[in-house]
Design a protein around this motif. Structure first.
Motif, PDB file in Angstrom:
ATOM      1  N   LYS A 182       0.853  -1.179   0.000  1.00  0.00           N
ATOM      2  CA  LYS A 182       0.000   0.000   0.000  1.00  0.00           C
ATOM      3  C   LYS A 182       0.893   1.233   0.000  1.00  0.00           C
ATOM      4  CE  LYS A 182      -4.045  -2.087   0.399  1.00  0.00           C
ATOM      5  NZ  LYS A 182      -5.103  -1.983  -0.620  1.00  0.00           N
ATOM      6  N   TRP A 183       0.397   2.295  -0.619  1.00  0.00           N
ATOM      7  CA  TRP A 183       1.155   3.541  -0.685  1.00  0.00           C
ATOM      8  C   TRP A 183       0.438   4.616   0.120  1.00  0.00           C
ATOM      9  CZ3 TRP A 183       5.933   3.655  -2.824  1.00  0.00           C
ATOM     10  CH2 TRP A 183       6.279   2.577  -3.637  1.00  0.00           C
ATOM     11  N   ILE A 184       1.199   5.246   1.020  1.00  0.00           N
ATOM     12  CA  ILE A 184       0.660   6.304   1.871  1.00  0.00           C
ATOM     13  C   ILE A 184       1.365   7.610   1.531  1.00  0.00           C
ATOM     14  CG2 ILE A 184       0.266   7.094   4.231  1.00  0.00           C
ATOM     15  CD1 ILE A 184      -1.238   4.551   3.582  1.00  0.00           C
ATOM     16  N   GLN A 185       0.579   8.637   1.267  1.00  0.00           N
ATOM     17  CA  GLN A 185       1.156   9.957   1.000  1.00  0.00           C
ATOM     18  C   GLN A 185       1.208  10.746   2.301  1.00  0.00           C
ATOM     19  OE1 GLN A 185      -0.141  12.281  -2.503  1.00  0.00           O
ATOM     20  NE2 GLN A 185      -0.448  13.988  -1.104  1.00  0.00           N
ATOM     21  N   LEU A 186       2.409  11.171   2.679  1.00  0.00           N
ATOM     22  CA  LEU A 186       2.633  11.909   3.913  1.00  0.00           C
ATOM     23  C   LEU A 186       3.062  13.339   3.602  1.00  0.00           C
ATOM     24  CD1 LEU A 186       4.824   9.241   5.754  1.00  0.00           C
ATOM     25  CD2 LEU A 186       2.413   9.706   6.245  1.00  0.00           C
ATOM     26  N   SER A 187       2.627  14.264   4.419  1.00  0.00           N
ATOM     27  CA  SER A 187       3.169  15.625   4.324  1.00  0.00           C
ATOM     28  C   SER A 187       4.579  15.625   4.904  1.00  0.00           C
ATOM     29  CB  SER A 187       2.285  16.600   5.103  1.00  0.00           C
ATOM     30  OG  SER A 187       2.341  16.316   6.491  1.00  0.00           O
ATOM     31  N   PHE A 188       5.332  16.692   4.660  1.00  0.00           N
ATOM     32  CA  PHE A 188       6.665  16.790   5.249  1.00  0.00           C
ATOM     33  C   PHE A 188       6.599  16.703   6.776  1.00  0.00           C
ATOM     34  CE2 PHE A 188       9.332  19.131   1.771  1.00  0.00           C
ATOM     35  CZ  PHE A 188       9.321  17.966   1.028  1.00  0.00           C
ATOM     36  N   GLU A 189       5.584  17.352   7.364  1.00  0.00           N
ATOM     37  CA  GLU A 189       5.472  17.344   8.832  1.00  0.00           C
ATOM     38  C   GLU A 189       5.211  15.935   9.356  1.00  0.00           C
ATOM     39  OE1 GLU A 189       4.860  21.360   7.365  1.00  0.00           O
ATOM     40  OE2 GLU A 189       3.805  19.501   6.890  1.00  0.00           O
ATOM     41  N   GLU A 190       4.304  15.222   8.710  1.00  0.00           N
ATOM     42  CA  GLU A 190       3.994  13.859   9.143  1.00  0.00           C
ATOM     43  C   GLU A 190       5.204  12.944   8.989  1.00  0.00           C
ATOM     44  OE1 GLU A 190      -0.758  13.420   8.114  1.00  0.00           O
ATOM     45  OE2 GLU A 190       0.683  13.371   6.472  1.00  0.00           O
ATOM     46  N   ALA A 191       5.883  13.044   7.849  1.00  0.00           N
ATOM     47  CA  ALA A 191       7.033  12.174   7.589  1.00  0.00           C
ATOM     48  C   ALA A 191       8.153  12.440   8.587  1.00  0.00           C
ATOM     49  CB  ALA A 191       7.535  12.381   6.155  1.00  0.00           C
ATOM     50  N   PHE A 192       8.433  13.705   8.854  1.00  0.00           N
ATOM     51  CA  PHE A 192       9.532  14.003   9.776  1.00  0.00           C
ATOM     52  C   PHE A 192       9.156  13.625  11.206  1.00  0.00           C
ATOM     53  CE2 PHE A 192      12.701  16.646  12.000  1.00  0.00           C
ATOM     54  CZ  PHE A 192      13.838  16.245  11.298  1.00  0.00           C
ATOM     55  N   TYR A 193       7.880  13.708  11.543  1.00  0.00           N
ATOM     56  CA  TYR A 193       7.425  13.273  12.870  1.00  0.00           C
ATOM     57  C   TYR A 193       7.663  11.771  13.044  1.00  0.00           C
ATOM     58  CZ  TYR A 193       4.453  13.169  17.043  1.00  0.00           C
ATOM     59  OH  TYR A 193       3.979  13.013  18.332  1.00  0.00           O
ATOM     60  N   LEU A 194       7.327  10.998  12.022  1.00  0.00           N
ATOM     61  CA  LEU A 194       7.546   9.542  12.081  1.00  0.00           C
ATOM     62  C   LEU A 194       9.033   9.213  12.101  1.00  0.00           C
ATOM     63  CD1 LEU A 194       4.841   8.396   9.507  1.00  0.00           C
ATOM     64  CD2 LEU A 194       4.807   7.947  11.963  1.00  0.00           C
ATOM     65  N   LEU A 195       9.837  10.026  11.428  1.00  0.00           N
ATOM     66  CA  LEU A 195      11.275   9.770  11.369  1.00  0.00           C
ATOM     67  C   LEU A 195      11.994  10.250  12.623  1.00  0.00           C
ATOM     68  CD1 LEU A 195      13.852   9.059   9.563  1.00  0.00           C
ATOM     69  CD2 LEU A 195      13.858  11.499   8.999  1.00  0.00           C
ATOM     70  N   TYR A 196      11.734  11.480  13.029  1.00  0.00           N
ATOM     71  CA  TYR A 196      12.525  12.133  14.086  1.00  0.00           C
ATOM     72  C   TYR A 196      11.975  11.883  15.487  1.00  0.00           C
ATOM     73  CZ  TYR A 196      15.041  15.919  16.485  1.00  0.00           C
ATOM     74  OH  TYR A 196      15.825  16.642  17.343  1.00  0.00           O
ATOM     75  N   ILE A 197      10.653  11.923  15.615  1.00  0.00           N
ATOM     76  CA  ILE A 197      10.044  11.759  16.945  1.00  0.00           C
ATOM     77  C   ILE A 197       9.803  10.284  17.256  1.00  0.00           C
ATOM     78  CG2 ILE A 197       8.106  12.372  18.433  1.00  0.00           C
ATOM     79  CD1 ILE A 197       9.865  14.743  17.679  1.00  0.00           C
ATOM     80  N   LEU A 198       9.143   9.574  16.348  1.00  0.00           N
ATOM     81  CA  LEU A 198       8.811   8.165  16.603  1.00  0.00           C
ATOM     82  C   LEU A 198       9.897   7.198  16.136  1.00  0.00           C
ATOM     83  CD1 LEU A 198       5.007   8.106  15.707  1.00  0.00           C
ATOM     84  CD2 LEU A 198       6.112   8.556  17.907  1.00  0.00           C
ATOM     85  N   LYS A 199      10.769   7.672  15.250  1.00  0.00           N
ATOM     86  CA  LYS A 199      11.915   6.866  14.776  1.00  0.00           C
ATOM     87  C   LYS A 199      11.472   5.492  14.254  1.00  0.00           C
ATOM     88  CE  LYS A 199      15.027   9.163  18.021  1.00  0.00           C
ATOM     89  NZ  LYS A 199      15.492  10.144  17.025  1.00  0.00           N
ATOM     90  N   CYS A 200      10.507   5.516  13.349  1.00  0.00           N
ATOM     91  CA  CYS A 200       9.948   4.242  12.881  1.00  0.00           C
ATOM     92  C   CYS A 200       9.960   4.077  11.368  1.00  0.00           C
ATOM     93  CB  CYS A 200       8.524   4.063  13.410  1.00  0.00           C
ATOM     94  SG  CYS A 200       7.381   5.340  12.865  1.00  0.00           S
ATOM     95  N   ILE A 201      10.467   5.069  10.626  1.00  0.00           N
ATOM     96  CA  ILE A 201      10.562   4.911   9.182  1.00  0.00           C
ATOM     97  C   ILE A 201      11.927   5.388   8.709  1.00  0.00           C
ATOM     98  CG2 ILE A 201       8.076   5.250   8.842  1.00  0.00           C
ATOM     99  CD1 ILE A 201       8.735   8.044   7.707  1.00  0.00           C
ATOM    100  N   LYS A 202      12.250   5.029   7.473  1.00  0.00           N
ATOM    101  CA  LYS A 202      13.450   5.531   6.804  1.00  0.00           C
ATOM    102  C   LYS A 202      13.014   6.272   5.551  1.00  0.00           C
ATOM    103  CE  LYS A 202      16.524   1.855   8.434  1.00  0.00           C
ATOM    104  NZ  LYS A 202      17.450   0.764   8.023  1.00  0.00           N
ATOM    105  N   LEU A 203      13.842   7.231   5.125  1.00  0.00           N
ATOM    106  CA  LEU A 203      13.513   8.007   3.943  1.00  0.00           C
ATOM    107  C   LEU A 203      14.657   7.946   2.941  1.00  0.00           C
ATOM    108  CD1 LEU A 203      11.864  11.182   5.525  1.00  0.00           C
ATOM    109  CD2 LEU A 203      10.729   9.202   4.528  1.00  0.00           C
TER     110      LEU A 203
END
Length: 259
Positions: free
Chosen positions: A82-103
């Motif tokens: 599945k493909w999820i479209q994230l805003s910059f804010e959402e993506a950086f939150y998942l990366l920097y705060i939750l540390k659960c994705i890679k970009l």
């Protein structure tokens, strides 16, 4: 096995939360922790573009991201991914705060948060103030979506957007912003928000970071956020007030209530 167990737990807790019997349980925080754990286990990866991020996940993770209110599902014929479209804010939150994705960028994996931060800042110079606003309200369990269709930066929901309408239209103001500097702008923003049954919420983001500090996400620690709601004064609701001019009413809400 792990995901099926998580899904059953989330379903049970959703019913408890929606029935109003949460007994102080932080459902939003729980969902974020569960979602981040699930995404981290599969090392979900997203691709950066000039204005958003496309994240490839499995159907179970797509469902968890939706329940955690991150991103929008992009319709495709694929069944495995599945493909999820994230805003910059959402993506950086998942990366920097939750540390659960890679970009990744153009097929190259970005090794750390600094590279991602620099790229997002290069595309949107006001990104630090917008991300500070997003993380500030998200930490209070408000769900944020784009407010472009309402002429604002974000709209804030008390619960999942599929269950309720948004309560606030959010405008971000930083030190170099010229927004709402004249009363005509304030009137337009207030009337537009009122016409769609929302309260205008402005967040003033200020800090002492210099240009060198802005190259690092740690500059967020130096930012301060001040919240204000602006609503239209109504003579019918304030007959004891001798003022007859329907000017907007500004209220400081430095401690916006957690939903």
């Amino acid at each position: 096995m792990f995901l099926s167990l998580v899904t059953r737990v989330v379903n049970d807790l959703e019913q408890v939360s929606l029935s109003g019997r949460n007994h102080g349980f932080d459902f939003g925080c729980f969902l974020e922790n569960v979602g981040s754990l699930s995404l981290a286990k599969t090392e979900s990866s997203g691709s950066l573009s000039s204005c958003n991020v496309l994240l490839a996940v499995e159907p179970e993770q797509a469902e968890l991201l939706d329940r955690c209110c991150f991103g929008k599902l992009v319709l495709s014929a694929e069944k495995v991914k599945k493909w999820i479209q994230l805003s910059f804010e959402e993506a950086f939150y998942l990366l920097y705060i939750l540390k659960c994705i890679k970009l990744s960028l153009r097929g190259r994996c970005l090794e750390n948060e600094v590279d991602t931060w620099m790229y997002m800042r290069s595309k949107r110079p006001n990104f630090p103030a917008f991300f500070k606003t997003y993380s500030h309200l998200r930490s209070k369990n408000w769900v944020l979506r784009s407010g472009l269709q309402y002429g604002v930066d974000f709209v804030a929901y008390r619960h999942h957007p599929s269950l309720v309408h948004s309560e606030y239209s959010v405008l971000v103001q930083s030190g170099d912003s010229d927004r709402l500097r004249v009363w005509s702008d304030v009137h337009c923003a207030v009337r537009l928000s009122g016409s769609v049954a929302k309260t205008l919420l402005t967040l003033h983001v200020s800090g002492n970071s210099n240009r060198e500090d802005l190259n690092l996400p740690t500059c967020l620690e130096n930012y301060r956020v001040e919240e204000q709601t602006i609503s239209r004064w109504s003579p019918e609701l304030s007959r004891e007030d001798e003022t007859t001019s329907p000017t907007p009413k500004v209220t400081n809400v430095s401690n916006l209530k957690t939903p």
